[in-house]
Write an enzyme that holds these catalytic residues in place. Structure first.
Site, mmCIF file in Angstrom:
data_model
loop_
_atom_site.group_PDB
_atom_site.id
_atom_site.type_symbol
_atom_site.label_atom_id
_atom_site.label_comp_id
_atom_site.label_asym_id
_atom_site.label_seq_id
_atom_site.Cartn_x
_atom_site.Cartn_y
_atom_site.Cartn_z
ATOM 1 N N HIS A 21 0.820 -1.127 0.245
ATOM 2 C CA HIS A 21 0.063 -0.066 -0.508
ATOM 3 C C HIS A 21 0.720 1.547 -0.298
ATOM 4 O O HIS A 21 0.788 2.106 -0.515
ATOM 5 C CB HIS A 21 -1.275 -0.254 0.923
ATOM 6 N N ASP A 118 -6.462 4.765 3.027
ATOM 7 C CA ASP A 118 -7.438 3.355 2.972
ATOM 8 C C ASP A 118 -7.662 2.962 4.325
ATOM 9 O O ASP A 118 -8.946 2.985 4.419
ATOM 10 C CB ASP A 118 -6.829 2.738 1.755
ATOM 11 N N GLN A 343 12.231 -5.760 -8.510
ATOM 12 C CA GLN A 343 11.491 -6.742 -9.695
ATOM 13 C C GLN A 343 11.442 -5.609 -10.806
ATOM 14 O O GLN A 343 11.252 -6.765 -11.816
ATOM 15 C CB GLN A 343 10.306 -6.964 -9.035
ATOM 16 N N HIS A 358 2.379 -14.235 -7.436
ATOM 17 C CA HIS A 358 1.135 -14.838 -6.547
ATOM 18 C C HIS A 358 0.029 -14.066 -6.862
ATOM 19 O O HIS A 358 -2.142 -13.391 -6.302
ATOM 20 C CB HIS A 358 1.629 -14.299 -4.861
ATOM 21 N N TRP A 361 -1.494 -6.937 -7.189
ATOM 22 C CA TRP A 361 -2.033 -6.003 -7.793
ATOM 23 C C TRP A 361 -0.956 -5.368 -8.630
ATOM 24 O O TRP A 361 -0.976 -4.686 -9.549
ATOM 25 C CB TRP A 361 -3.045 -4.974 -7.610
ATOM 26 N N SER A 363 2.469 -6.106 -8.465
ATOM 27 C CA SER A 363 3.096 -6.990 -8.899
ATOM 28 C C SER A 363 2.252 -7.220 -10.890
ATOM 29 O O SER A 363 3.184 -7.311 -11.692
ATOM 30 C CB SER A 363 3.274 -8.019 -9.039
ATOM 31 N N GLU A 366 2.925 -3.918 -12.636
ATOM 32 C CA GLU A 366 4.387 -4.222 -13.299
ATOM 33 C C GLU A 366 4.611 -4.088 -14.410
ATOM 34 O O GLU A 366 5.332 -4.239 -15.483
ATOM 35 C CB GLU A 366 5.074 -4.250 -12.125
ATOM 36 N N GLY A 383 -7.169 -13.597 -0.642
ATOM 37 C CA GLY A 383 -8.220 -12.273 -0.546
ATOM 38 C C GLY A 383 -7.901 -11.775 -1.968
ATOM 39 O O GLY A 383 -8.294 -12.312 -2.673
ATOM 40 N N GLN A 385 -6.197 -10.896 -4.052
ATOM 41 C CA GLN A 385 -5.419 -11.898 -5.010
ATOM 42 C C GLN A 385 -6.231 -13.049 -6.397
ATOM 43 O O GLN A 385 -6.014 -12.971 -7.456
ATOM 44 C CB GLN A 385 -4.288 -12.494 -4.455
#
Length: 434
Positions: A21, A118, A343, A358, A361, A363, A366, A383, A385
């Site tokens: 986050h 958030d 990454q 996995h 969001w 990743s 990206e 969740g 994912q």
């Protein structure tokens, strides 16, 4: 907006204490600072030192460290969800809720026009009397929010007679019927909804926390774009009866820092688009058996790979957790690494041809910004994912989800291999999908 505030704004940021986050909030801060706006970023002190390097506009973005509250049961120095096991992550929320006095003091002192947050659902009640507008800025796929946290969803999910079979089907009014849950996912959701925090624990249920945050703010912001998220944005805007603004996917600019030399040397041995990059983020911890099934699936592919994974539960080290004889069999064509890695730079390396993920969001987005053509194999764990995987796999046809057992939600080395084979096979129609 300019009529009210002039050509530039002063915006405060207060994201949940999790790197998944905090990082996109910093990316948004950079985009806003690029337009000349001033940002006051509120963050715990140790965490501040870990993310300061992401600040591209130090003349406009200022980090304001706050005192991290003491919470019984939290290890010393723990500030984010990355620092603690999943069993005590609720204590991070309790700590965040204990910062209300500090946040009110900073808002009075800084006098921003807006505050973006958030999980801290109480922010609007602090900001409103001070004339400060509040925005819940969601870094979660709106498909997940629409399914589980919207007013219509919570009404359905909290029905006492709802079953796993009910939850497996799209809920009434849900915009995309192709996004559904498997039995093990529905069971986990039902169990999570049934757990009520004790009245004296100080814990607010995650779904209630998010719902109140979305319901109380002046406007909702979402990290996303209309091309991918349009149907869910329309649904949420109607359900919450308030405007929704989209920031775009906030794909970071190409990294200025070069990739570490050891990874350049390793990846440069291989042909373009031939290496599997496997990473499950900074917080997913696999069981030892699933860790081994994943690595054996990579081995079965016969392709070179770089797997970046946390030490699995039930093991003291990566080396101890490796399957018997694994290192000897793969030789120099595979690396299993347990540390932090660059990454974005990895995804931009020309040798990378496949990302086993996995389905965080951040990743997935990206990958959209990577220069190299990178196929996706999707292994969602928990969740949001799950909804990310269904969006990319079912709706966008941009990847293949690894098959899991319906009852237990476990994948096998064979199911990992089959998904890799599908997307890497040049003659396979699914592998040709853009």
């Amino acid at each position: 907006m300019e009529k009210c505030y002039g050509s530039t704004l002063h915006i405060a940021m207060y994201p949940w204490f999790a790197f998944g986050h905090i990082t996109p909030f910093i990316h948004l801060s950079n985009k806003l600072a690029e337009k000349g706006h001033t940002i006051s970023f509120i963050i715990p002190p140790i965490t501040k030192s870990k993310v300061e390097h992401l600040n591209r506009f130090p003349n406009l973005i200022t980090f304001y460290p706050i005192t991290f509250p003491h919470v019984e049961g939290l290890p010393s120095g723990a500030e984010t969800t990355h620092d603690v096991p999943s069993s005590i992550k609720d204590l991070i929320n309790i700590a965040m809720d204990k910062t209300q006095n500090q946040i009110e003091f900073l808002l009075r002192k800084l006098k921003p026009h807006f505050i973006l947050y958030d999980f801290a659902y109480w922010v609007p009640n602090l900001a409103r009397p001070l004339g400060i507008k509040s925005m819940h800025y969601s870094v979660v796929n709106p498909a997940a929010t629409a399914h589980s946290v919207s007013p219509a969803a919570l009404h359905n999910l909290r029905e006492s007679k709802i079953t796993e079979t009910d939850l497996m089907k799209p809920l009434p009014g849900y915009p995309d019927p192709s996004i559904h849950l498997h039995f093990h996912e529905a069971r986990a959701l039902r169990m999570y909804l049934s757990v009520k925090p004790s009245s004296n624990s100080g814990v607010v249920h995650l779904f209630d926390r998010l719902y109140m945050s979305l319901a109380e703010c002046d406007v909702i912001g979402i990290k996303g774009c209309r091309e991918i998220d349009g149907m869910f944005v329309d649904f949420l805007e109607k359900d919450f009866k308030k405007p929704i603004l989209l920031s775009g996917p906030l794909i970071p600019d190409p990294p200025s820092e070069p990739l570490e030399k050891k990874w350049v040397n390793y990846l440069s041995q291989f042909n373009p688009n031939s290496v599997i990059y496997c990473c499950f983020g900074s917080e997913v911890t696999l069981s030892k058996s699933q860790f081994q099934e994943l690595l054996l699936g990579l081995e079965l592919s016969g392709l070179p790979f770089l797997a970046v994974l946390r030490t699995p539960s039930g093991a003291d080290s990566i080396e101890e957790a490796l399957p018997d004889g694994f290192q000897e069999r793969i030789g120099g064509r595979g690396v299993v690494y347990g540390g932090w890695i660059q990454q974005p730079q990895i995804l931009n390396h020309p040798s990378i041809g496949l990302f086993v993920t996995h389905c965080g969001w951040g990743s997935l987005l990206e990958v959209l910004g990577a220069k190299s053509k990178c196929e996706l194999v999707l292994i969602p764990m928990i969740g949001d994912q799950i909804y990310n995987a269904r969006t990319f796999g079912n709706t966008l046809k941009a990847g293949i989800e690894v098959e899991k057992s319906e009852e237990q939600g476990l994948f096998t080395k064979e199911s990992v291999f089959e998904a890799i084979k599908t997307v890497m096979d040049e003659d396979n129609e699914v592998g040709k999908e853009d």
